[in-house]
Write a protein that holds these residues in place. Structure first.
Motif, PDB file in Angstrom:
ATOM      1  N   LEU A  10       0.705  -4.879  25.996  1.00 40.64           N
ATOM      2  CA  LEU A  10      -0.450  -3.985  25.494  1.00 40.64           C
ATOM      3  C   LEU A  10      -1.702  -4.052  26.278  1.00 40.64           C
ATOM      4  O   LEU A  10      -2.469  -3.001  26.163  1.00 40.64           O
ATOM      5  CB  LEU A  10      -0.536  -4.541  24.010  1.00 40.64           C
ATOM      6  N   ALA A  11      -2.241  -5.163  26.654  1.00 39.47           N
ATOM      7  CA  ALA A  11      -3.472  -4.966  27.504  1.00 39.47           C
ATOM      8  C   ALA A  11      -3.226  -4.386  28.758  1.00 39.47           C
ATOM      9  O   ALA A  11      -3.971  -3.574  29.052  1.00 39.47           O
ATOM     10  CB  ALA A  11      -3.463  -6.571  27.769  1.00 39.47           C
ATOM     11  N   MET A  12      -2.006  -4.242  29.215  1.00 40.97           N
ATOM     12  CA  MET A  12      -1.864  -3.564  30.656  1.00 40.97           C
ATOM     13  C   MET A  12      -1.839  -2.263  30.114  1.00 40.97           C
ATOM     14  O   MET A  12      -2.393  -1.303  30.985  1.00 40.97           O
ATOM     15  CB  MET A  12      -0.596  -4.119  31.339  1.00 40.97           C
ATOM     16  N   ALA A  13      -1.202  -1.854  29.005  1.00 42.29           N
ATOM     17  CA  ALA A  13      -1.045  -0.359  28.596  1.00 42.29           C
ATOM     18  C   ALA A  13      -2.551   0.082  28.363  1.00 42.29           C
ATOM     19  O   ALA A  13      -2.843   1.178  28.652  1.00 42.29           O
ATOM     20  CB  ALA A  13      -0.209  -0.181  27.529  1.00 42.29           C
ATOM     21  N   GLY A  14      -3.214  -0.445  27.663  1.00 37.63           N
ATOM     22  CA  GLY A  14      -4.747  -0.095  27.450  1.00 37.63           C
ATOM     23  C   GLY A  14      -5.520  -0.064  28.660  1.00 37.63           C
ATOM     24  O   GLY A  14      -6.195   0.758  28.766  1.00 37.63           O
TER      25      GLY A  14
END
Length: 372
Positions: free
Chosen positions: A360-364
Motif C-alpha cells: 500500500l505504501a508503494m502504491a501510494g
C-alpha cells in the motif's frame, strides 16, 4: 471475402506493431514467461524427496533393523528422529516436523520369526491428502519389497508385514478437504486483484482520471477509496465460499472463525495493495489484466496450493515468503482441519500485515509520482 481477410490481417499486424513499439508491452511479453518457465519448472513437482520421518522402534530386533535400513536407504525418506514413547508422536505431527511416524511393536521380529503376520503402524499427517497418499505409496512399495525378500530368505508364504495406516486431521484422506479450503484463497486473490488492478487503468482509458485529479481528494484518500471496493467484494466472496464449503462440501470448521476472518482481512489488505500497485503502473486495462494474471499464476504455484513448498528448491522456498497466499492457505486449512486459533496462527498474520503495509505504501508512492 478477400477484403474481409485483408482487413483481419491488417488489424492483426497493427496490434503486433503496437505491442512491439510499446517498451512495457515488450518486457511483459518476453521477460515474465521466461521467468515463469524456470520458476514453475523447479517448483511444480508432485514427486516427494526426503520425506521427513520419525521412527518408534519398540522391537530393535534383526527384522526391524532390516526394514528400517530400507527406509533410511530410500531417497524418498529421511529419518529425522528416533523416539521412545507414544507421547512424542503428537508434537512431531502437530508441528509439521515429520510427515509420518513409523511404529514397530515390541514383538515385530518375533512374530516374523514364527511365520506370523507382524503389524507395522504408520501415523501420517493427513492435512495434505495428496502428499500423504504419495508418501504412503512409497512406503507401501518398500514394505512389499521387504516382504518378498523375507519370504525368499525364510521360505514362507503370505505377507509377513501388514501395513496399518492412521491419518490425522483428514482421517479418510479426502482430497476435497485439502483442495476446497485452498480455493477460498485462490478465488479471493483473482477477484480482488482484478477489481483493484483495473480501477485506475479504466479511468485513464475513459478520460475520467484527469477529472479525479482536480478534485479536493488527496492521493492517500484516492488510494483508500480505490481499496475499499476490492476488500468489500473479497470479504463477501470469502463468506459465500466458506458457507458453501461447510454446507455443500461438508468440510468441518474446527477452529476459530474470528481468527479465520482476521486472516481474510489481512490477506485482502495484502492483495489490494498488490492490485493498486499494478493499477498505478498500468496505463490501459489490457496491461492491468495482464499484470494481474502474471502475478496470480506464480502466486498460486508458489503458495503450496497444489505442490508442497518443502519439496521446492531452497531458493524458490525463500521466494514463497513474498506470497501472501502462502500464509492464508495455512490459516484456512488450520482453521478447517486442525482447529487452530489466534495463538497458533499469529506467525501467519503478521507477514500478511507487513506485505499489505509495504504494498500500500508503494502504491501510494506510485500514485503520487504518476498522477502529476
Amino acid at each position: 471475402m478477400r477484403n474481409s481477410l485483408a482487413h483481419i490481417l491488417a488489424l492483426a499486424l497493427k496490434e503486433f506493431l503496437a505491442l512491439l513499439r510499446d517498451k512495457r508491452s515488450r518486457i511483459v511479453i518476453i521477460v515474465p514467461p521466461i521467468v515463469q518457465l524456470f520458476v514453475f519448472g523447479f517448483a511444480a513437482s508432485y514427486d516427494l524427496n526426503e520425506v521427513p520421518v520419525a521412527v518408534y522402534d519398540e522391537d530393535r530386533g534383526g527384522a526391524a533393523r532390516e526394514l528400517l535400513a530400507r527406509i533410511e536407504g530410500s531417497p524418498n525418506f529421511s529419518v529425522l528422529q528416533h523416539i521412545g514413547s507414544d507421547a512424542e508422536i503428537a508434537p512431531l505431527i502437530d508441528g509439521r516436523r515429520v510427515l509420518l511416524v513409523v511404529h514397530l511393536g515390541p514383538r515385530f521380529s518375533a512374530d516374523l520369526a514364527r511365520g506370523e503376520t507382524a503389524p507395522l503402524q504408520v501415523i501420517i499427517d493427513g492435512r495434505n491428502s495428496n502428499t500423504a497418499m504419495t508418501a504412503l505409496n512409497y512406503l507401501r512399495s518398500l514394505v512389499l519389497d521387504f516382504n518378498r525378500a523375507w519370504q525368499q530368505a525364510q521360505g514362507q508364504t503370505g505377507p509377513p508385514v501388514k501395513l496399518q495406516m492412521r491419518a490425522w486431521y483428514n482421517e479418510n484422506l479426502q482430497s476435497q478437504w485439502f483442495i476446497v479450503p485452498g480455493i477460498v484463497g485462490s478465488l479471493m486473490l483473482v477477484v480482488t486483484l482484478l477489481v483493484t488492478a483495473l480501477s485506475v487503468a479504466r479511468e485513464r482509458e475513459q478520460g475520467t482520471f484527469d477529472q479525479l485529479l482536480v478534485t479536493p481528494l488527496r492521493p492517500v484518500e484516492i488510494l483508500i477509496g480505490k481499496a475499499i471496493p476490492g476488500m468489500v467484494i473479497g470479504l463477501l466472496e470469502a463468506t459465500l465460499i466458506v458457507a458453501l464449503m461447510t454446507w455443500f462440501f461438508d468440510i468441518p470448521l474446527r477452529g476459530s472463525i474470528p481468527a479465520l476472518y482476521l486472516g481474510i482481512l489481512l490477506f485482502l489488505l495484502a492483495t489490494v495493495g498488490i492490485g493498486l500497485m499494478i493499477s498505478a503502473i498500468a496505463l490501459t486495462q489490457q496491461q492491468a489484466i495482464l499484470g494481474a494474471f502474471l502475478f496470480i499464476v506464480p502466486a498460486v504455484i508458489l503458495s503450496g496450493f497444489t505442490t508442497p513448498i518443502a519439496n521446492m528448491p531452497e531458493p524458490v522456498q525463500w521466494l514463497t515468503y513474498l506470497d501472501p497466499l502462502r500464509y492464508f492457505l495455512v490459516i484456512v486449512r488450520g482453521v478447517t482441519l486442525e482447529g487452530d486459533g489466534f495463538a497458533l496462527l499469529f506467525h501467519q498474520f503478521w507477514p500478511m500485515a507487513l506485505i499489505g503495509a509495504i504494498t500500500l505504501a508503494m502504491a501510494g508512492w506510485l500514485f503520487r509520482h504518476r498522477m502529476y
